[in-house]
Design a protein around this motif. Sequence first.
Motif, PDB file in Angstrom:
ATOM      1  N   TRP A  88       0.832  -1.196   0.000  1.00 27.53           N
ATOM      2  CA  TRP A  88       0.000   0.000   0.000  1.00 27.53           C
ATOM      3  C   TRP A  88       0.873   1.256   0.000  1.00 27.53           C
ATOM      4  CZ3 TRP A  88      -0.649   3.991   3.567  1.00 27.53           C
ATOM      5  CH2 TRP A  88      -1.709   4.855   3.294  1.00 27.53           C
ATOM      6  N   SER A  89       1.943   1.255   0.827  1.00 27.89           N
ATOM      7  CA  SER A  89       2.835   2.414   0.897  1.00 27.89           C
ATOM      8  C   SER A  89       3.538   2.649  -0.433  1.00 27.89           C
ATOM      9  CB  SER A  89       3.876   2.220   1.999  1.00 27.89           C
ATOM     10  OG  SER A  89       3.248   2.155   3.254  1.00 27.89           O
ATOM     11  N   ALA A  90       3.989   1.565  -1.069  1.00 23.77           N
ATOM     12  CA  ALA A  90       4.669   1.702  -2.356  1.00 23.77           C
ATOM     13  C   ALA A  90       3.705   2.233  -3.411  1.00 23.77           C
ATOM     14  CB  ALA A  90       5.242   0.356  -2.792  1.00 23.77           C
ATOM     15  N   ARG A  91       2.489   1.746  -3.423  1.00 23.01           N
ATOM     16  CA  ARG A  91       1.491   2.213  -4.389  1.00 23.01           C
ATOM     17  C   ARG A  91       1.175   3.681  -4.148  1.00 23.01           C
ATOM     18  NH1 ARG A  91      -3.023  -0.913  -3.329  1.00 23.01           N
ATOM     19  NH2 ARG A  91      -1.736  -2.673  -3.919  1.00 23.01           N
ATOM     20  N   LYS A  92       1.065   4.080  -2.891  1.00 23.02           N
ATOM     21  CA  LYS A  92       0.771   5.471  -2.548  1.00 23.02           C
ATOM     22  C   LYS A  92       1.914   6.381  -2.990  1.00 23.02           C
ATOM     23  CE  LYS A  92      -0.704   8.370   1.328  1.00 23.02           C
ATOM     24  NZ  LYS A  92      -0.758   9.480   0.482  1.00 23.02           N
ATOM     25  N   ARG A  93       3.168   5.952  -2.789  1.00 23.04           N
ATOM     26  CA  ARG A  93       4.313   6.759  -3.230  1.00 23.04           C
ATOM     27  C   ARG A  93       4.304   6.943  -4.741  1.00 23.04           C
ATOM     28  NH1 ARG A  93       7.033   3.802   0.680  1.00 23.04           N
ATOM     29  NH2 ARG A  93       7.889   2.392  -0.864  1.00 23.04           N
ATOM     30  N   ARG A  94       3.966   5.869  -5.477  1.00 21.73           N
ATOM     31  CA  ARG A  94       3.915   5.971  -6.942  1.00 21.73           C
ATOM     32  C   ARG A  94       2.850   6.948  -7.391  1.00 21.73           C
ATOM     33  NH1 ARG A  94       4.565   0.312  -6.802  1.00 21.73           N
ATOM     34  NH2 ARG A  94       2.353   0.035  -7.188  1.00 21.73           N
TER      35      ARG A  94
END
Length: 102
Positions: A88-94
């Motif tokens: 979720w964090s990686a998707r949010k950063r993208r």
Amino acid sequence: MTFPPLVDIPPLQLVGLAGACAYITNYVLITSRMITTESPVFFVNNLLASMLVIISLADAFNAATALIQIFWVGVSLWGLTSRLHVNWSARKRRTDRLRPLN
């Protein structure tokens, strides 16, 4: 050696056998590199397997087995939530990088 027909096996033992099959399937999937230990699928499979074995203990309780399965439930939930949080964090950063600045 002859094996009893499946209809003669008590239902809770069948649940435990399904749990054992889930553990074995998970190990085969890892060994064949179809999934990794970083995959949420790995933790879901372990969680399912441990819960099935715990259910089967209602028929013939074994404290050591119960302890191991409770450990697997806890570790699987921990691993699953941490992997989902990382994803979720990686998707949010993208998506944050793709948003235009005002």
